[in-house]
Design a protein around this motif. Structure first.
Motif, PDB file in Angstrom:
ATOM      1  N   ARG A  57       0.822  -1.210   0.000  1.00 29.90           N
ATOM      2  CA  ARG A  57       0.000   0.000   0.000  1.00 29.90           C
ATOM      3  C   ARG A  57       0.855   1.259   0.000  1.00 29.90           C
ATOM      4  O   ARG A  57       0.337   2.381  -0.088  1.00 29.90           O
ATOM      5  N   LEU A  58       2.186   1.076   0.113  1.00 35.26           N
ATOM      6  CA  LEU A  58       3.145   2.195   0.133  1.00 35.26           C
ATOM      7  C   LEU A  58       2.738   3.234   1.174  1.00 35.26           C
ATOM      8  O   LEU A  58       2.552   2.887   2.333  1.00 35.26           O
ATOM      9  N   ALA A  59       2.578   4.494   0.792  1.00 31.18           N
ATOM     10  CA  ALA A  59       2.336   5.552   1.772  1.00 31.18           C
ATOM     11  C   ALA A  59       1.012   5.415   2.496  1.00 31.18           C
ATOM     12  O   ALA A  59       0.793   6.061   3.528  1.00 31.18           O
ATOM     13  N   ALA A  60       0.101   4.585   1.977  1.00 28.24           N
ATOM     14  CA  ALA A  60      -1.193   4.381   2.640  1.00 28.24           C
ATOM     15  C   ALA A  60      -1.121   3.330   3.740  1.00 28.24           C
ATOM     16  O   ALA A  60      -2.118   3.081   4.428  1.00 28.24           O
ATOM     17  N   ALA A  61       0.043   2.701   3.928  1.00 31.67           N
ATOM     18  CA  ALA A  61       0.187   1.696   4.979  1.00 31.67           C
ATOM     19  C   ALA A  61      -0.012   2.341   6.346  1.00 31.67           C
ATOM     20  O   ALA A  61       0.415   3.472   6.590  1.00 31.67           O
ATOM     21  N   GLY A  62      -0.649   1.611   7.261  1.00 30.45           N
ATOM     22  CA  GLY A  62      -0.929   2.151   8.584  1.00 30.45           C
ATOM     23  C   GLY A  62      -0.305   1.322   9.682  1.00 30.45           C
ATOM     24  O   GLY A  62       0.392   0.331   9.430  1.00 30.45           O
ATOM     25  N   ALA A  63      -0.568   1.733  10.926  1.00 28.45           N
ATOM     26  CA  ALA A  63      -0.060   1.017  12.089  1.00 28.45           C
ATOM     27  C   ALA A  63      -0.981  -0.156  12.411  1.00 28.45           C
ATOM     28  O   ALA A  63      -2.145  -0.178  11.990  1.00 28.45           O
ATOM     29  N   PRO A  64      -0.487  -1.149  13.139  1.00 20.23           N
ATOM     30  CA  PRO A  64      -1.327  -2.303  13.499  1.00 20.23           C
ATOM     31  C   PRO A  64      -2.538  -1.864  14.327  1.00 20.23           C
ATOM     32  O   PRO A  64      -2.444  -0.912  15.117  1.00 20.23           O
ATOM     33  N   PRO A  65      -3.681  -2.504  14.156  1.00 20.53           N
ATOM     34  CA  PRO A  65      -4.852  -2.186  14.986  1.00 20.53           C
ATOM     35  C   PRO A  65      -4.526  -2.367  16.463  1.00 20.53           C
ATOM     36  O   PRO A  65      -3.872  -3.330  16.853  1.00 20.53           O
ATOM     37  N   GLY A  66      -4.956  -1.419  17.270  1.00 18.92           N
ATOM     38  CA  GLY A  66      -4.723  -1.513  18.703  1.00 18.92           C
ATOM     39  C   GLY A  66      -3.391  -0.958  19.155  1.00 18.92           C
ATOM     40  O   GLY A  66      -3.104  -0.964  20.357  1.00 18.92           O
ATOM     41  N   ALA A  78       1.915   4.243  16.881  1.00 21.13           N
ATOM     42  CA  ALA A  78       1.265   4.613  15.628  1.00 21.13           C
ATOM     43  C   ALA A  78       1.962   5.808  14.980  1.00 21.13           C
ATOM     44  O   ALA A  78       2.161   5.840  13.757  1.00 21.13           O
ATOM     45  N   ALA A  79       2.361   6.788  15.798  1.00 21.51           N
ATOM     46  CA  ALA A  79       3.026   7.976  15.265  1.00 21.51           C
ATOM     47  C   ALA A  79       4.393   7.622  14.681  1.00 21.51           C
ATOM     48  O   ALA A  79       4.772   8.122  13.607  1.00 21.51           O
ATOM     49  N   VAL A  80       5.126   6.750  15.373  1.00 19.61           N
ATOM     50  CA  VAL A  80       6.452   6.352  14.891  1.00 19.61           C
ATOM     51  C   VAL A  80       6.323   5.554  13.593  1.00 19.61           C
ATOM     52  O   VAL A  80       7.094   5.752  12.641  1.00 19.61           O
ATOM     53  N   VAL A  81       5.355   4.653  13.540  1.00 20.64           N
ATOM     54  CA  VAL A  81       5.142   3.861  12.323  1.00 20.64           C
ATOM     55  C   VAL A  81       4.743   4.758  11.166  1.00 20.64           C
ATOM     56  O   VAL A  81       5.245   4.612  10.040  1.00 20.64           O
ATOM     57  N   LYS A  82       3.839   5.700  11.415  1.00 24.59           N
ATOM     58  CA  LYS A  82       3.400   6.624  10.358  1.00 24.59           C
ATOM     59  C   LYS A  82       4.580   7.419   9.818  1.00 24.59           C
ATOM     60  O   LYS A  82       4.717   7.623   8.610  1.00 24.59           O
ATOM     61  N   ARG A  83       5.450   7.872  10.719  1.00 24.61           N
ATOM     62  CA  ARG A  83       6.628   8.630  10.287  1.00 24.61           C
ATOM     63  C   ARG A  83       7.563   7.749   9.458  1.00 24.61           C
ATOM     64  O   ARG A  83       8.109   8.187   8.438  1.00 24.61           O
ATOM     65  N   ALA A  84       7.752   6.503   9.881  1.00 26.54           N
ATOM     66  CA  ALA A  84       8.636   5.591   9.153  1.00 26.54           C
ATOM     67  C   ALA A  84       8.098   5.320   7.751  1.00 26.54           C
ATOM     68  O   ALA A  84       8.859   5.293   6.772  1.00 26.54           O
ATOM     69  N   VAL A  85       6.788   5.127   7.648  1.00 26.41           N
ATOM     70  CA  VAL A  85       6.175   4.890   6.334  1.00 26.41           C
ATOM     71  C   VAL A  85       6.338   6.118   5.450  1.00 26.41           C
ATOM     72  O   VAL A  85       6.700   6.010   4.265  1.00 26.41           O
ATOM     73  N   ALA A  86       6.087   7.311   6.001  1.00 26.08           N
ATOM     74  CA  ALA A  86       6.200   8.545   5.219  1.00 26.08           C
ATOM     75  C   ALA A  86       7.637   8.763   4.740  1.00 26.08           C
ATOM     76  O   ALA A  86       7.872   9.116   3.576  1.00 26.08           O
ATOM     77  N   GLU A  87       8.607   8.556   5.639  1.00 26.55           N
ATOM     78  CA  GLU A  87      10.005   8.746   5.254  1.00 26.55           C
ATOM     79  C   GLU A  87      10.441   7.716   4.216  1.00 26.55           C
ATOM     80  O   GLU A  87      11.249   8.020   3.327  1.00 26.55           O
ATOM     81  N   SER A  88       9.882   6.515   4.299  1.00 22.34           N
ATOM     82  CA  SER A  88      10.223   5.477   3.312  1.00 22.34           C
ATOM     83  C   SER A  88       9.672   5.839   1.941  1.00 22.34           C
ATOM     84  O   SER A  88      10.323   5.622   0.912  1.00 22.34           O
ATOM     85  N   PHE A  89       8.457   6.391   1.909  1.00 24.28           N
ATOM     86  CA  PHE A  89       7.895   6.825   0.626  1.00 24.28           C
ATOM     87  C   PHE A  89       8.727   7.950   0.042  1.00 24.28           C
ATOM     88  O   PHE A  89       9.006   7.975  -1.167  1.00 24.28           O
ATOM     89  N   VAL A  90       9.142   8.895   0.877  1.00 19.83           N
ATOM     90  CA  VAL A  90       9.981   9.999   0.388  1.00 19.83           C
ATOM     91  C   VAL A  90      11.301   9.462  -0.159  1.00 19.83           C
ATOM     92  O   VAL A  90      11.817   9.963  -1.164  1.00 19.83           O
ATOM     93  N   ALA A  91      11.853   8.442   0.495  1.00 16.51           N
ATOM     94  CA  ALA A  91      13.090   7.833  -0.011  1.00 16.51           C
ATOM     95  C   ALA A  91      12.871   7.270  -1.420  1.00 16.51           C
ATOM     96  O   ALA A  91      13.707   7.457  -2.320  1.00 16.51           O
TER      97      ALA A  91
END
Length: 535
Positions: free
Chosen positions: A471-480, A486-499
């Protein structure tokens, strides 16, 4: 956005396969404004659809629970069939009547737009978009051929200018309108907006547009060429889009790649034997024509492939609204149309070679600037400089490129040459989106793995993101997951997409540099008597 601004030879595509009317004109004087209105509104449907869908993709991906690669197919299924069948669509109008084929294209486009809006899942949307591409292949050249058939030569320049001006307005308004509809209503309205436009066009065609056929009606249709071009493009595109999820060793991917290669080889063979080929191979012996088309292939691959990911970055990573993302390229469009008259004089002043080297080189700088902003970048300081530089580079390039294509072959083959060059630009974008998608997936996966290791992610988080990575940048954190995780995961996904986005933009910059080099090596310094080499 896969098709932003004007493709090269858009205006001169009007000449393709036409049989210009006499000075008296076959079209009644009172009907000419209606013909022009039908051409403008009809082509605007395709132009709008070619830009608004990219802005709507994040909403489509979320609503239909689609992967990033399925979202690619939403764009590619339309663009693939439009590029492969564009020239055949024009030939069908010459054979069976331009008014008839244009009207059929409008109906197919409108009905498939309703199909897009009613799609219950992403597979249905992809199928409807493919049918929409077929409609576009009938509609776009048909709208242009109507102008040529209805206006004598002394009036055609003004008609083309009017059509071109409205195309510029459409290019500017389309993405913003699409973003507004997505933000305030739903992405389905980005497709349903085509229905009232289609009804208006069909009413005008029925009441005011006369029928006409072209001289090419006496020749044959290059159906084998169209089928093989579709197979060649489609096989390669399928392989590159599906490889990141199925792997390059997958039987389906290997089979698609084989079909693509065989189809491409078969296309060349078919064009050598066809009575009326889509691509007359003898044209490639003309130095400036082959050089201009190589430049087109490289530069429009960079443009289409790179800008496909731009609105996704703005919406899914930077947090912009769809409306703002749709407006982000307005400076690009404004530059292209405000300076088009100035750019059109560059070949007369400097010859074709200099602007076709300098323009892509400037565009390369613009692509490189897109690679600089990180997560949370300001549009004004982060992205606007890249948009402006890229827009200026394309402005310097497009008009001289069109002029070079036209001058290379002379008036008798100008329509065929412009059609080929226009189709090359569209096919380049189709291929690039697929290839750049594979590059984005590779870079995203590598960057995400590195960031997950650095943050000491748990096995649960790693397993969840492994399943979500397509899902690339649309990937989210695990439920619960707690708010901090969640914030750290969101940042990691965003930075990975920018890479991944940086890799894509640097690859685009490299292709732009190669296009400048190809112009330096293959385009003559000044207009020459290449007519001696014409087939």
């Amino acid at each position: 956005m896969a098709q932003i601004g004007k493709a090269p030879c858009d205006d001169t595509l009007i000449l393709h396969g036409t049989n210009p009317p006499t000075e008296e004109g076959a079209c009644p004087e009172a009907s000419k404004p209606w013909v022009l209105a039908a051409a403008i509104v009809g082509s605007s449907m395709a132009f709008i659809d070619g830009t608004v869908v990219n802005v709507a993709l994040p909403a489509i991906q979320a609503d239909l629970n689609a992967t990033a690669f399925q979202a690619q197919w939403v764009v590619e299924s339309y663009a693939l069939l439009l590029a492969a069948l564009l020239l055949v669509g024009g030939a069908l109008g010459d054979h069976y009547g331009r008014r008839r084929i244009f009207a059929i294209g409008v109906v197919v486009f409108a009905v498939s737009s309703v199909g897009c809006a009613l799609a219950a899942d992403v597979q249905q949307l992809i199928a409807a978009r493919a049918v929409q591409g077929i409609g576009g292949a009938l509609l776009v050249p048909g709208s242009l051929a109507l102008i040529s058939a209805s206006f004598p030569e002394k009036e055609r320049g003004k008609a083309i200018g009017t059509w071109s001006g409205f195309s510029g307005i459409t290019a500017a308004v389309g993405p913003v309108l699409g973003g507004f509809l997505v933000d305030h209503f739903s992405w389905i309205w980005a497709f349903l907006i085509n229905v009232p436009m289609a009804l208006l066009v069909l009413w005008i065609v029925r009441r005011h547009v006369p029928e006409s056929k072209g001289a090419a009606a006496r020749g044959g249709l290059d159906l084998w060429g169209a089928l093989l071009a579709t197979a060649g493009l489609g096989g390669i595109v399928y392989a590159f889009i599906e490889a990141p999820t199925q792997s390059w060793r997958s039987p389906a991917v290997l089979a698609a790649l084989a079909i693509g290669v065989v189809g491409s080889i078969g296309f060349v063979i078919a064009e050598r034997r066809a009575r009326t080929p889509m691509l007359p191979l003898s044209l490639l012996r003309i130095g400036n024509f082959s050089g201009a088309n190589l430049l087109t292939l490289l530069l429009y691959a960079a443009l289409g492939g790179g800008l496909y990911f731009f609105p996704l970055n703005l919406i899914q990573v930077q947090g912009y609204s769809a409306t703002v993302a749709g407006a982000a390229l307005l400076p690009f469009i404004f530059l292209m149309f405000a300076l088009s008259g100035w750019a059109g004089q560059l070949v007369d002043r400097f010859g074709p070679r200099l602007p076709l080297v300098i323009g892509p080189a400037i565009a390369a700088v613009g692509f490189a600037l897109f690679a600089l902003p990180g997560v949370g970048a300001s549009y004004w300081s982060g992205f606007l400089p890249a948009v402006v530089v890229l827009g200026f580079g394309m402005t310097v390039t497009v008009a001289p490129l069109t002029t070079t294509v036209m001058n290379a072959v002379g008036p008798d083959l100008a329509g065929v040459a412009s059609g080929v060059n226009n189709a090359v630009s569209r096919a380049a974008a189709v291929l690039a989106i697929a290839v750049f998608g594979a590059v984005m997936a590779w870079a995203f996966d590598a960057a995400l793995a590195e960031r997950l290791q650095a943050m000491g992610a748990s096995d649960e988080v790693r397993a969840f993101l492994t399943a979500e990575r397509d899902r690339l940048a649309a990937a989210g954190a695990p439920p619960g997951a707690d708010a901090a995780t969640a914030a750290v995961v969101k940042r990691a996904v965003a930075e990975s997409f920018v890479a991944g986005f940086r890799w894509v933009m640097l690859l685009s910059a490299g292709l732009a540099v190669l296009s400048a080099v190809s112009a330096w090596l293959m385009i003559r310094r000044a207009p020459t008597e290449e007519s001696n080499n014409k087939p």
